[in-house]
Design a protein around this motif. Sequence first.
Motif, PDB file in Angstrom:
ATOM      1  N   PHE A 126      20.463  22.030  28.955  1.00 25.68           N
ATOM      2  CA  PHE A 126      21.846  21.850  29.395  1.00 25.68           C
ATOM      3  C   PHE A 126      21.954  20.989  30.649  1.00 25.68           C
ATOM      4  CE2 PHE A 126      22.021  25.124  26.328  1.00 25.68           C
ATOM      5  CZ  PHE A 126      23.290  25.053  25.775  1.00 25.68           C
ATOM      6  N   ALA A 127      20.820  20.635  31.218  1.00 26.24           N
ATOM      7  CA  ALA A 127      20.808  19.728  32.365  1.00 26.24           C
ATOM      8  C   ALA A 127      20.570  18.279  31.959  1.00 26.24           C
ATOM      9  CB  ALA A 127      19.728  20.164  33.354  1.00 26.24           C
ATOM     10  N   LEU A 128      20.403  18.022  30.660  1.00 20.98           N
ATOM     11  CA  LEU A 128      20.177  16.648  30.211  1.00 20.98           C
ATOM     12  C   LEU A 128      21.418  15.795  30.468  1.00 20.98           C
ATOM     13  CD1 LEU A 128      18.357  17.299  26.821  1.00 20.98           C
ATOM     14  CD2 LEU A 128      17.394  16.100  28.795  1.00 20.98           C
ATOM     15  N   PRO A 129      21.248  14.581  30.942  1.00 19.91           N
ATOM     16  CA  PRO A 129      22.410  13.721  31.207  1.00 19.91           C
ATOM     17  C   PRO A 129      23.059  13.250  29.914  1.00 19.91           C
ATOM     18  CG  PRO A 129      20.370  12.499  31.534  1.00 19.91           C
ATOM     19  CD  PRO A 129      19.972  13.930  31.307  1.00 19.91           C
ATOM     20  N   GLY A 130      24.372  13.060  29.975  1.00 19.99           N
ATOM     21  CA  GLY A 130      25.090  12.463  28.855  1.00 19.99           C
ATOM     22  C   GLY A 130      25.586  13.424  27.805  1.00 19.99           C
ATOM     23  N   LEU A 131      25.199  14.698  27.877  1.00 15.44           N
ATOM     24  CA  LEU A 131      25.643  15.676  26.895  1.00 15.44           C
ATOM     25  C   LEU A 131      26.950  16.323  27.334  1.00 15.44           C
ATOM     26  CD1 LEU A 131      22.414  17.687  25.950  1.00 15.44           C
ATOM     27  CD2 LEU A 131      23.662  16.088  24.494  1.00 15.44           C
TER      28      LEU A 131
END
Length: 300
Positions: free
Chosen positions: A172-177
């Motif tokens: 949930f910390a991935l960018p762009g999601l």
Amino acid sequence: MSPGSVDEALADVGRLLLRPGARDVTGLAAAVPGQFARLAGELAAAGRAGSRVGLVTGVHIAWAPTPAAETDGPVGTAVLAAALTVLGAEPVVLTDEPCAQVTAACLAVLGAGRPEVLPVSADEGQVRARVAGLGLSHLVAVERLGPTADGRVLTMRGVDVTGSTAPLHAAFALPGLVTGAVGDGGNEIGMGNVPADVVAACIAHGDRIACRVPVDALVVAGTSNWGCAGLVAGLARLAPGHRDVLAALLAPGVDARVLAAATAAGAIDGVTGRPGLSVDGVPGTGYADLLTDLGALARA
């Protein structure tokens, strides 16, 4: 359909979801106004765009006489995955090994495929790499426990299940999601949207168990399965061309079939710790009227 009528319908759905399951969730919901409508809108947009939507679910009840995955989460995820497919999105369901069999059984009932399964031994870097490779636009947690401020994953009883819970929260910390979550107890991914003092005031052991992982939009419901049903009803109002098909997914008989498959695959009730056709201590027959009411709102 006018914007006002859609907004009113979504508000009606959100209110229905506050029916108590194992606990009163009105205090948690009051802390995140408008977020149910926001997540429903994001998922409707994902359907129109034909996007890949990740759904993360599964809680391992380690304290039960026979530890197993719980019925809340996988059942609702299967229904939501089926709804997203109807809208044109491609759902990708993620879980971990202790919850894989139950999750797969639920998905199979509605033809939503098989889950992507990560080992409990995976570290946060492995989780992020695996999810980053899936090409997702959205990521939504459904009754998926996440870490407290000190990094532990705790059940509602305060039992530490960090060792049997893969760190799927790291994705949930991935960018762009675009991220979302559905929860009912304060210890799930997404409850970082609720101030810690509110969780402490509303939930038993809330000062110890509160998950601090935030998302873009959080849905609070009496059970997380009901939260998924509410999202399906909301999607029906936002995508009227698919209304009848989506409303049909809310029939109590559909829930009963998926819940029976979960139980046959070894799922247990997360409150009682025992097998049976119930969710958070509520028999399936005890909330059939809620599903009927949601179906009526979906068709209205």
